[in-house]
Design a protein around this motif. Sequence first.
Motif, short mmCIF file in Angstrom:
data_model
loop_
_atom_site.label_atom_id
_atom_site.label_comp_id
_atom_site.label_asym_id
_atom_site.label_seq_id
_atom_site.Cartn_x
_atom_site.Cartn_y
_atom_site.Cartn_z
N THR A 1 -7.30 -32.44 13.18
CA THR A 1 -8.44 -32.08 12.36
C THR A 1 -7.99 -31.91 10.92
O THR A 1 -7.02 -31.22 10.65
N GLY A 2 -8.67 -32.55 10.05
CA GLY A 2 -8.36 -32.43 8.63
C GLY A 2 -8.09 -33.77 7.99
O GLY A 2 -7.47 -34.64 8.59
N ILE A 3 -8.61 -33.90 6.80
CA ILE A 3 -8.46 -35.13 6.04
C ILE A 3 -8.04 -34.72 4.64
O ILE A 3 -8.63 -33.83 4.04
N LYS A 4 -7.02 -35.36 4.14
CA LYS A 4 -6.48 -35.00 2.83
C LYS A 4 -6.89 -36.04 1.79
O LYS A 4 -6.74 -37.24 2.01
N LEU A 5 -7.40 -35.55 0.67
CA LEU A 5 -7.60 -36.43 -0.48
C LEU A 5 -6.23 -36.64 -1.11
O LEU A 5 -5.50 -35.69 -1.37
N VAL A 6 -5.87 -37.88 -1.35
CA VAL A 6 -4.55 -38.18 -1.91
C VAL A 6 -4.47 -37.71 -3.36
O VAL A 6 -3.41 -37.29 -3.82
N ARG A 7 -5.58 -37.77 -4.06
CA ARG A 7 -5.66 -37.22 -5.41
C ARG A 7 -6.99 -36.51 -5.58
O ARG A 7 -7.91 -36.74 -4.79
N PRO A 8 -7.13 -35.65 -6.56
CA PRO A 8 -8.38 -34.91 -6.72
C PRO A 8 -9.58 -35.83 -6.95
O PRO A 8 -9.43 -36.93 -7.51
N ARG B 1 -14.04 -46.29 10.61
CA ARG B 1 -13.76 -47.60 9.98
C ARG B 1 -13.74 -47.47 8.46
O ARG B 1 -12.86 -48.02 7.79
N ILE B 2 -14.70 -46.76 7.92
CA ILE B 2 -14.76 -46.59 6.46
C ILE B 2 -13.59 -45.71 6.00
O ILE B 2 -12.96 -46.00 4.98
N MET B 3 -13.27 -44.69 6.78
CA MET B 3 -12.12 -43.86 6.44
C MET B 3 -10.83 -44.67 6.46
O MET B 3 -9.93 -44.44 5.65
N SER B 4 -10.74 -45.62 7.36
CA SER B 4 -9.58 -46.49 7.41
C SER B 4 -9.44 -47.29 6.12
O SER B 4 -8.34 -47.44 5.57
N LEU B 5 -10.56 -47.81 5.61
CA LEU B 5 -10.54 -48.55 4.34
C LEU B 5 -10.12 -47.63 3.19
O LEU B 5 -9.35 -48.03 2.32
N LEU B 6 -10.65 -46.40 3.20
CA LEU B 6 -10.28 -45.43 2.16
C LEU B 6 -8.80 -45.08 2.25
O LEU B 6 -8.12 -44.90 1.24
N GLY B 7 -8.30 -45.01 3.48
CA GLY B 7 -6.87 -44.75 3.68
C GLY B 7 -6.00 -45.89 3.18
O GLY B 7 -5.00 -45.67 2.50
N LYS B 8 -6.39 -47.11 3.50
CA LYS B 8 -5.63 -48.29 3.05
C LYS B 8 -5.60 -48.39 1.53
O LYS B 8 -4.65 -48.89 0.95
N ALA B 9 -6.66 -47.88 0.90
CA ALA B 9 -6.75 -47.92 -0.56
C ALA B 9 -6.01 -46.74 -1.20
O ALA B 9 -5.96 -46.63 -2.43
N GLY B 10 -5.43 -45.87 -0.38
CA GLY B 10 -4.68 -44.74 -0.90
C GLY B 10 -5.55 -43.63 -1.46
O GLY B 10 -5.12 -42.87 -2.32
N ILE B 11 -6.76 -43.50 -0.93
CA ILE B 11 -7.67 -42.46 -1.41
C ILE B 11 -7.62 -41.23 -0.51
O ILE B 11 -7.69 -40.10 -0.99
N ILE B 12 -7.48 -41.44 0.80
CA ILE B 12 -7.39 -40.33 1.75
C ILE B 12 -6.22 -40.54 2.70
O ILE B 12 -5.71 -41.66 2.84
N GLU B 13 -5.85 -39.46 3.36
CA GLU B 13 -4.86 -39.50 4.45
C GLU B 13 -5.43 -38.71 5.61
O GLU B 13 -5.97 -37.62 5.41
N SER B 14 -5.32 -39.26 6.80
CA SER B 14 -5.71 -38.53 8.01
C SER B 14 -4.87 -39.02 9.16
O SER B 14 -4.30 -40.12 9.10
N ARG B 15 -4.81 -38.20 10.19
CA ARG B 15 -4.05 -38.59 11.37
C ARG B 15 -4.94 -38.46 12.59
O ARG B 15 -5.63 -37.44 12.74
#
Length: 144
Positions: free
Chosen positions: A59-66, A41-55
């Motif tokens: 396995t694996g989560i990408k930081l959208v920026r450093p 749920r928290i990762m979803s919020l971070l994704g919506k904010a454009g901070i992370i990407e995951s599928r």
Amino acid sequence: MISSKFSVAVHILSLIDVHDGKITSERIAGSVNTNAVVIRRIMSLLGKAGIIESRPGVTGIKLVRPLTEITLYDVYRAVELPENDILFTVHQNTNIKCMVGRHIQSAIMPPLLDAQRELEQSLAKTSVAEVTNTIVSQDDDQQD
């Protein structure tokens, strides 16, 4: 009160960075000591904010920026204020026949908004990378 979602989100981002994105929500949940659903749920919020990407299922989560470019304010906005820009709320429907009830909202909101602005400015001065670096250096100190 700011919920624990904020600190958990910083925890998540630090783990993603430390593990170069090669980490699952289950492993993150183990570190946070909570359920993986909470982490997702928290990762979803971070994704919506454009901070992370995951599928899902990958396995694996990408930081959208450093992490050096992600501030604590960015995280706070992502997980604490997604729908409402006001941190403090004042009770509604006060008794307008009472002097205090009639004026409490207009009297208390300016200092509360000032406090929120100061908090946000302070959070904007610290990157998540700084927090992560402190964590890593403290762990290095423990291993000496």
